[in-house]
Design a protein around this motif. Structure first.
Motif, PDB file in Angstrom:
ATOM      1  N   TYR A   1       0.837  -1.203   0.000  1.00 43.82           N
ATOM      2  CA  TYR A   1       0.000   0.000   0.000  1.00 43.82           C
ATOM      3  C   TYR A   1       0.873   1.256   0.000  1.00 43.82           C
ATOM      4  CZ  TYR A   1      -3.840   3.139   1.258  1.00 43.82           C
ATOM      5  OH  TYR A   1      -4.759   4.154   1.257  1.00 43.82           O
ATOM      6  N   SER A   2       1.938   1.241   0.800  1.00 45.48           N
ATOM      7  CA  SER A   2       2.828   2.406   0.897  1.00 45.48           C
ATOM      8  C   SER A   2       3.523   2.686  -0.431  1.00 45.48           C
ATOM      9  CB  SER A   2       3.879   2.177   1.996  1.00 45.48           C
ATOM     10  OG  SER A   2       3.264   2.036   3.248  1.00 45.48           O
ATOM     11  N   ILE A   3       3.973   1.618  -1.116  1.00 44.88           N
ATOM     12  CA  ILE A   3       4.636   1.803  -2.405  1.00 44.88           C
ATOM     13  C   ILE A   3       3.662   2.345  -3.438  1.00 44.88           C
ATOM     14  CG2 ILE A   3       5.657   0.562  -4.362  1.00 44.88           C
ATOM     15  CD1 ILE A   3       7.027  -1.270  -2.310  1.00 44.88           C
ATOM     16  N   SER A   4       2.468   1.775  -3.492  1.00 41.76           N
ATOM     17  CA  SER A   4       1.482   2.214  -4.472  1.00 41.76           C
ATOM     18  C   SER A   4       1.085   3.667  -4.263  1.00 41.76           C
ATOM     19  CB  SER A   4       0.236   1.323  -4.411  1.00 41.76           C
ATOM     20  OG  SER A   4       0.540   0.010  -4.802  1.00 41.76           O
ATOM     21  N   PHE A   5       0.948   4.060  -3.003  1.00 37.42           N
ATOM     22  CA  PHE A   5       0.488   5.414  -2.705  1.00 37.42           C
ATOM     23  C   PHE A   5       1.632   6.327  -2.265  1.00 37.42           C
ATOM     24  CE2 PHE A   5      -3.373   2.959  -2.638  1.00 37.42           C
ATOM     25  CZ  PHE A   5      -4.284   3.806  -3.246  1.00 37.42           C
ATOM     26  N   ARG A   6       2.837   5.978  -2.722  1.00 40.09           N
ATOM     27  CA  ARG A   6       3.998   6.806  -2.418  1.00 40.09           C
ATOM     28  C   ARG A   6       3.829   8.244  -2.884  1.00 40.09           C
ATOM     29  NH1 ARG A   6       9.190   3.669  -3.781  1.00 40.09           N
ATOM     30  NH2 ARG A   6       8.006   3.418  -5.704  1.00 40.09           N
ATOM     31  N   PRO A   7       3.281   8.495  -4.113  1.00 44.26           N
ATOM     32  CA  PRO A   7       3.094   9.887  -4.529  1.00 44.26           C
ATOM     33  C   PRO A   7       2.187  10.668  -3.583  1.00 44.26           C
ATOM     34  CG  PRO A   7       2.806   8.401  -6.400  1.00 44.26           C
ATOM     35  CD  PRO A   7       2.871   7.553  -5.176  1.00 44.26           C
ATOM     36  N   VAL A   8       1.140  10.020  -3.093  1.00 42.49           N
ATOM     37  CA  VAL A   8       0.225  10.695  -2.176  1.00 42.49           C
ATOM     38  C   VAL A   8       0.950  11.056  -0.888  1.00 42.49           C
ATOM     39  CG1 VAL A   8      -1.878  10.453  -0.804  1.00 42.49           C
ATOM     40  CG2 VAL A   8      -1.795   9.542  -3.119  1.00 42.49           C
ATOM     41  N   ASN A   9       1.670  10.098  -0.314  1.00 42.92           N
ATOM     42  CA  ASN A   9       2.343  10.323   0.959  1.00 42.92           C
ATOM     43  C   ASN A   9       3.393  11.421   0.849  1.00 42.92           C
ATOM     44  OD1 ASN A   9       0.825   8.192   1.967  1.00 42.92           O
ATOM     45  ND2 ASN A   9       2.394   6.663   1.500  1.00 42.92           N
ATOM     46  N   SER A  10       4.176  11.377  -0.233  1.00 44.81           N
ATOM     47  CA  SER A  10       5.241  12.361  -0.416  1.00 44.81           C
ATOM     48  C   SER A  10       4.687  13.765  -0.637  1.00 44.81           C
ATOM     49  CB  SER A  10       6.117  11.953  -1.606  1.00 44.81           C
ATOM     50  OG  SER A  10       7.085  12.922  -1.882  1.00 44.81           O
ATOM     51  N   LEU A  11       3.696  13.878  -1.508  1.00 42.82           N
ATOM     52  CA  LEU A  11       3.160  15.202  -1.838  1.00 42.82           C
ATOM     53  C   LEU A  11       2.316  15.767  -0.696  1.00 42.82           C
ATOM     54  CD1 LEU A  11       2.260  14.617  -5.596  1.00 42.82           C
ATOM     55  CD2 LEU A  11       4.250  15.789  -4.648  1.00 42.82           C
ATOM     56  N   GLU A  12       1.646  14.910   0.045  1.00 41.23           N
ATOM     57  CA  GLU A  12       0.918  15.382   1.217  1.00 41.23           C
ATOM     58  C   GLU A  12       1.887  15.943   2.256  1.00 41.23           C
ATOM     59  OE1 GLU A  12      -2.008  16.030   1.901  1.00 41.23           O
ATOM     60  OE2 GLU A  12      -3.327  14.867   0.609  1.00 41.23           O
ATOM     61  N   LYS A  13       3.066  15.322   2.360  1.00 39.88           N
ATOM     62  CA  LYS A  13       4.088  15.818   3.282  1.00 39.88           C
ATOM     63  C   LYS A  13       4.573  17.188   2.845  1.00 39.88           C
ATOM     64  CE  LYS A  13       6.997  14.983   6.749  1.00 39.88           C
ATOM     65  NZ  LYS A  13       7.877  16.141   6.739  1.00 39.88           N
ATOM     66  N   HIS A  14       4.757  17.390   1.536  1.00 46.98           N
ATOM     67  CA  HIS A  14       5.147  18.699   1.032  1.00 46.98           C
ATOM     68  C   HIS A  14       4.120  19.756   1.413  1.00 46.98           C
ATOM     69  CE1 HIS A  14       7.703  16.768  -2.398  1.00 46.98           C
ATOM     70  NE2 HIS A  14       8.385  16.896  -1.286  1.00 46.98           N
ATOM     71  N   LYS A  15       2.861  19.425   1.221  1.00 47.50           N
ATOM     72  CA  LYS A  15       1.784  20.367   1.534  1.00 47.50           C
ATOM     73  C   LYS A  15       1.744  20.677   3.029  1.00 47.50           C
ATOM     74  CE  LYS A  15      -3.225  20.943   0.947  1.00 47.50           C
ATOM     75  NZ  LYS A  15      -4.468  20.310   0.391  1.00 47.50           N
ATOM     76  N   GLU A  16       1.844  19.629   3.836  1.00 49.44           N
ATOM     77  CA  GLU A  16       1.798  19.800   5.288  1.00 49.44           C
ATOM     78  C   GLU A  16       2.943  20.677   5.777  1.00 49.44           C
ATOM     79  OE1 GLU A  16       2.478  16.951   9.191  1.00 49.44           O
ATOM     80  OE2 GLU A  16       1.643  16.066   7.363  1.00 49.44           O
ATOM     81  N   ASP A  17       4.166  20.395   5.297  1.00 50.29           N
ATOM     82  CA  ASP A  17       5.334  21.182   5.710  1.00 50.29           C
ATOM     83  C   ASP A  17       5.202  22.634   5.269  1.00 50.29           C
ATOM     84  OD1 ASP A  17       6.385  18.909   6.796  1.00 50.29           O
ATOM     85  OD2 ASP A  17       7.795  18.509   5.166  1.00 50.29           O
TER      86      ASP A  17
END
Length: 412
Positions: free
Chosen positions: A37-53
């Motif tokens: 799940y983490s690999i498949s949704f890696r773009p979501v996790n990474s870009l959400e982190k950018h937004k949050e930061d």
């Protein structure tokens, strides 16, 4: 202790070992499923982190009337105005985008300066480059208007901002295209170019190391060649072709820049999507791919052509040259049409996955790829199988364990 009792004790010990194996299977199943799940949704996790930061440190300035004034000397303003004219955005969003750009420009003018020397210009570029990350967080973007308006930007939309900031301070500014990427260039007093990567550190940027694999090498001379002026705007209209209501004349742009890799890719990609490629077009594509070695769009177009003339083997051979990490929705559909089983069997899941990622990020520009999808899917399937086997084994184990325990107690 008689023989029967020892036998039952051994059986109990065996069941305990089975219990440990069962527990291990459950843990591995959960880990595999989570990893997939983490690999498949890696773009979501990474870009959400950018937004949050970004929003942790973002303090939106009050929008003043003057913030919405269009300055046609600015490239970013002209591109936003072009979006509005071509139906890419609406009037309110365009006005908000203008105000966000103007706030960035005002911040640059307040914080950054140069004495006109090469050292001073380099310091200005670094200062203005860092400030992009204070106003816009990184996420894949195509059109300037709809992304600037919500504080989003990526490689080329960042570079447009930095070009405007630099030109206002008499720095000779350019955009440099690389395969699937763009970055900033400026000319120093010796006539040589200096560079700035705008996307690293969530759009704060840094001086790039062009030896890095991130900067993919390509023999087409339109890559790694600094450009400015109307050509930048023509390329932008090409890149936004799909999302514009009023389409630019791709044929005219292609005649104007026949050697430009981006323009030729979009020209032939669009012809292929509309099933208008000719035999002569296919010949040209084969020639262009000898130098434009990283182009996925040209390979997609050539695959479409071979399919249209029922040359399945040539279509398949061309399709196989597209790297999985560059194979998005259109490419995935070609795999289905070619009859490749893993594409056919997983297409509904892939479509769900693509929609889920775009919905999660509220960004239609996000392009998921087959590499993340298949890697994640394999791990999820492995994890699910382990959990299923563990669930079945658990039932058997509990039954045997209970039976053995009852038998031992009765003997006592």
């Amino acid at each position: 202790m008689n023989t029967e009792a020892r036998k039952k004790k051994r059986e109990l010990s065996k069941n305990q070992r089975h219990g440990f194996i069962l527990f291990t299977g459950v843990v591995l199943g959960v880990l595999f499923t989570h990893a997939g799940y983490s690999i498949s949704f890696r773009p979501v996790n990474s870009l959400e982190k950018h937004k949050e930061d970004f929003y942790k440190g973002y303090s939106p300035a009050a929008i003043m009337t003057s913030d919405k004034v269009i300055n046609t000397d600015l490239l970013t303003h002209r591109l936003i105005f072009s979006d509005r004219q071509r139906g890419v955005t609406d009037a309110m969003t365009a006005a908000t985008a203008i105000s966000k750009v103007n706030q960035y420009m005002r911040d640059v003018n307040h914080r950054c300066n140069s004495d006109g020397t090469d050292k001073g210009n380099a310091a200005f570029v670094a200062c203005a480059g860092h400030l992009i990350g204070k106003h816009f967080y990184y996420t894949p973007s195509i059109e300037v208007s709809n992304n600037y308006a919500v504080n989003r930007s990526d490689c080329d939309t960042n570079t447009y901002l930095l070009m405007d900031a630099a030109r206002q301070h008499d720095i000779d500014a350019y955009i440099m295209y690389a395969p699937s990427h763009a970055f900033f260039a400026w000319k120093d007093s010796t006539g040589h170019f200096q560079f700035w990567e705008t996307t690293t550190l969530n759009n704060k940027g840094e001086v790039p190391d062009l030896r890095h694999d991130f900067y993919k090498k390509n023999f087409n001379h339109s890559y790694y060649t600094p450009i400015k002026g109307i050509r930048v705007e023509d390329i932008y209209s090409t890149l936004t072709y799909d999302i514009a209501s009023i389409k630019p004349d791709l044929s005219a742009i292609y005649r104007k820049y026949p050697d430009d890799a981006f323009v030729s890719s979009w020209y032939y990609y669009t012809k292929a999507s509309n099933h208008k490629l000719t035999k002569d077009d296919a010949r040209v594509l084969i020639v262009l791919l000898q130098t434009d070695i990283t182009s996925v769009d040209k390979r997609y177009a050539l695959t479409q052509y071979f399919l249209s003339i029922n040359k399945q083997e040539q279509a398949l051979n061309t399709f196989k040259t597209i790297p999985l990490e560059k194979c998005n929705q259109d490419c995935f559909q070609i795999g289905v049409v070619l009859g490749l089983k893993r594409y056919q069997y997983t297409q509904p899941i892939f479509n769900w996955y693509s929609d889920r990622v775009k919905h999660s990020l509220n960004n239609k520009n996000i392009r998921v790829n087959a590499s993340d999808f298949f890697s994640g899917l394999i791990l999820v399937v492995m994890g699910s199988i382990l959990l299923l086997i563990s669930a079945i084994s658990a039932g058997v184990f509990l039954f045997r364990y209970k039976k053995t325990s009852v038998s031992i107690k009765s003997d006592k």
